[in-house]
Design an enzyme around this catalytic site. Sequence first.
Site, short mmCIF file in Angstrom:
data_model
loop_
_atom_site.label_atom_id
_atom_site.label_comp_id
_atom_site.label_asym_id
_atom_site.label_seq_id
_atom_site.Cartn_x
_atom_site.Cartn_y
_atom_site.Cartn_z
N TRP A 357 0.83 -1.21 0.00
CA TRP A 357 0.00 0.00 0.00
C TRP A 357 0.87 1.25 0.00
O TRP A 357 0.40 2.34 -0.29
CB TRP A 357 -0.96 0.01 1.20
CG TRP A 357 -0.29 0.32 2.53
CD1 TRP A 357 0.74 -0.37 3.10
CD2 TRP A 357 -0.60 1.38 3.44
NE1 TRP A 357 1.09 0.19 4.31
CE2 TRP A 357 0.28 1.28 4.55
CE3 TRP A 357 -1.54 2.42 3.44
CZ2 TRP A 357 0.25 2.16 5.64
CZ3 TRP A 357 -1.56 3.30 4.52
CH2 TRP A 357 -0.67 3.17 5.60
N ASP A 358 2.16 1.08 0.31
CA ASP A 358 3.11 2.20 0.31
C ASP A 358 3.01 3.00 -0.99
O ASP A 358 3.17 4.22 -0.99
CB ASP A 358 4.56 1.67 0.40
CG ASP A 358 4.81 0.73 1.56
OD1 ASP A 358 3.86 0.09 2.02
OD2 ASP A 358 5.97 0.62 1.99
N GLU A 488 0.77 -1.78 12.93
CA GLU A 488 0.82 -3.24 12.99
C GLU A 488 1.13 -3.75 14.40
O GLU A 488 1.32 -4.95 14.59
CB GLU A 488 1.83 -3.76 11.98
CG GLU A 488 1.40 -3.50 10.54
CD GLU A 488 2.39 -3.99 9.49
OE1 GLU A 488 3.56 -4.20 9.83
OE2 GLU A 488 1.97 -4.15 8.33
N LYS A 601 3.22 1.58 16.24
CA LYS A 601 4.35 1.41 15.32
C LYS A 601 4.45 2.58 14.34
O LYS A 601 5.52 3.07 14.02
CB LYS A 601 4.17 0.10 14.55
CG LYS A 601 5.26 -0.19 13.56
CD LYS A 601 4.96 -1.46 12.77
CE LYS A 601 6.09 -1.80 11.80
NZ LYS A 601 5.72 -2.88 10.88
N GLN A 602 3.29 2.97 13.82
CA GLN A 602 3.30 4.00 12.77
C GLN A 602 1.97 4.74 12.77
O GLN A 602 0.98 4.23 13.28
CB GLN A 602 3.55 3.37 11.41
CG GLN A 602 2.42 2.50 10.89
CD GLN A 602 2.91 1.51 9.85
OE1 GLN A 602 3.29 0.41 10.18
NE2 GLN A 602 2.86 1.91 8.59
#
Length: 775
Positions: A357-358, A488, A601-602
């Site tokens: 998906w990046d 995640e 995480k992000q």
Amino acid sequence: MSSLNANDGWTVTQNGFDPEGNRVFESLFSLGNGHFGGRGNHEEAYSGDSLPGNYLAGVFYPDPTRVGWWKNGYPDYFAKVLNAADWKPIHISVDGEPLDLATATIVSFERVLHMRTGELTRSFRATLPNGVTVDVEALRFVSIVRRHLGAIRYRITPVDADVSLEVSAQVNGDVVNQDSNYDEGFWDEVSRSVSEARGHVVLRTKKTAFECATAMAYEVRRNGQRLPITSRVEEAERFVASTIDVDAAAGQTIEITKYGANATSREMPADEIVGCCDAQLDAALATGFDELQAEHRAAWEHRWDISDVVIGGDPAAQQGIRFNIFQLNATFTGDDPDLNIGPKGFTGEKYGGVTYWDTEAFCLPFYLATSEPEVSKNLLNYRHRQLGRAIENAGKLGFTNGAALYPMVTINGEECHNEWEITFEEIHRNGAIAFAIFNYIRHTGDEHHLLDGGLEVLIAISRFWAQRVSFSEPKQAWVILGVTGPNEYENNVDNNWYTNVMARWTLRYTAEAISRARELDPQRAQAIVEGVALDEDAELDRWNTIAEGIHLPEDPERGVFLQQGNYLDKELLTVDDLDPAERPIHQHWSWDRILRSCYIKQADVLQGLLVFEDEYDLDTIRRNFDFYEPRTVHESSLSPSVHAVLAVRLGRLDKAHEMMLRTARLDLDDVNADTDEGCHITSMAGTWIAAVHGFGGMRVVDGELHLDPVLAPGWTSLGFQAQYRRAWFSVTATRTSLTIENRSDTTRPVWIGSTRQMVGAHDTVRVERSARPVD
Ligand code: BGC
């Protein structure tokens, strides 16, 4: 590690030989041209630690899945772009002693990536075990003009003795992937040939049967005079070499010019690949190194002219952003809809060179603003061409009626990731793929893309959301259960706010897109709707009901959206509570402990606030930022850029700068201690977003360019290039002025903050402007 000179914004320099850091440097010194590329391995034989890497875009092997416990629905394989035959080796012996930097005494060593010209140089003085000292200067590039061609100019000079050199030019297909599930060889030899100064190998991938030719030709000169090549040839399975003996007096330079060509059956019929390589090599020999270099340099000059970001007063940021833009331009050129952007590009094996998906969430904005629309359109076409597979993929998971679940990881449209929490649960990727269609149209104005595939993709994704939701009686709302959001570090959660917001947006936008397509071309729109058997009344009605009633968890007391329904049940610590010795937590904590923790995480909720930034006021963004940023460990390279853009909006310029530097220099400073595996190519696009959307305040709204630059502490200027709707703009902001050059042939409106101003064709407007006030 040796120092990376940050004083010159155009180069990355390794001063001094550093065998321990060699893999990191090999990653940093990678070169590519969108079609092939590879790591910065030495040309000579090297017996020290190294990760050899040469990659041909799109040439992959389905490595059989290896998981501890099989779950139904797992794909059988993980696709890997393979380490391919190496065109570069030039092995040298001096008076019978091999030149090997691992066994020689290194007197001096410098390796430089010249980002402006897309070239890698090395120069060193080394004393071999037999006491002979040589100077070497090597220059290499992977042509961005001739997609099949690479070139090396290698000069060796004995310093103080007359010597006999043995020069062996090779093509080496005897290679493996370090990252292989069952230690299999991935290549079979089809043919090989070597004679005089030419040679090639043709290899075929096992199972996928891609045929790939890698060929070489070389010339040798002494005192500028071309020497006749009377070579000895050597052949072995997947390997050819042509070796010549040359005498060199002390101080006399021997120059080897080597050309390498690659061609694959992915691009042309298999029986044409050797001919293609031969034609490339003939043309290279006829053209000559200098001219090939000149055309390559001119092409890079053009790439920089349309994509450079110039930061005054901050050499570290300048070098970082240029390195990121360099790698993005070396990874994807957008002329082939079957190619995409692997998270490591041509710099390493990790993530298999496949698509995440990046691409839509991070890379697309970079290519939208720095390339012609066709480049971004090819990224969209890639997904459209894989729609059938996405529908099959959803079908395997029990979805019907043309619902599509795009893979989290793919190269040919099939899912190839094998962790249930990612494969089955990270369904938010469908949202990014849908949003990319809107983003592309908003930026380029190409609404006809809806008729060229966009609508079909949107309908299929909306059908997925419409089936993936369930109705909660207690909540009297539509819920999405058992997902993993972008973060995640939480799995199998219910109602991830980001996922639900993306689903709601897709359902609404698809309905709008159908109406718009009908306005644009009623007949084609009708054909599309019929083609996918859309029951317009019933399906759109359901989409609308779901969008209106989807559950979006929030905490009214704190005024924040909840990453997932139960997030507040966690112990709400912050990153400051972590023992620095336990970071990164994914290397120190059990997975179970990570999942139970509140650590993120992000960017997750904040990712959503960035995507839909116009829908939320600054206070809402501030509250959420203040709640989530202190809990985010940024252990995905994709994270800091999102926080950087929001921090700029909030006027938290120190924070924004810290985040921007973290993403910009992630690989140069090996921040995550993993650059040895390759560079983080997709997060490099995040750096550009942080600089241009963040500090530059660049947006395209209602077909018009908006700018609102603000400088980070210490910056004296920020310059960037912005293309939208085929109009090119060059923007430079200082602390007191803003200069906008309209490089196109038509007058265009530009918003500077809240003021709309017309900028004439090829005109430059300068506005005196004090730094934007920040809170
Ligand atoms: C991130 C994902 C990303 C993947 C590839 C993971 O670490 O969490 O969001 O898609 O890396 O870059």
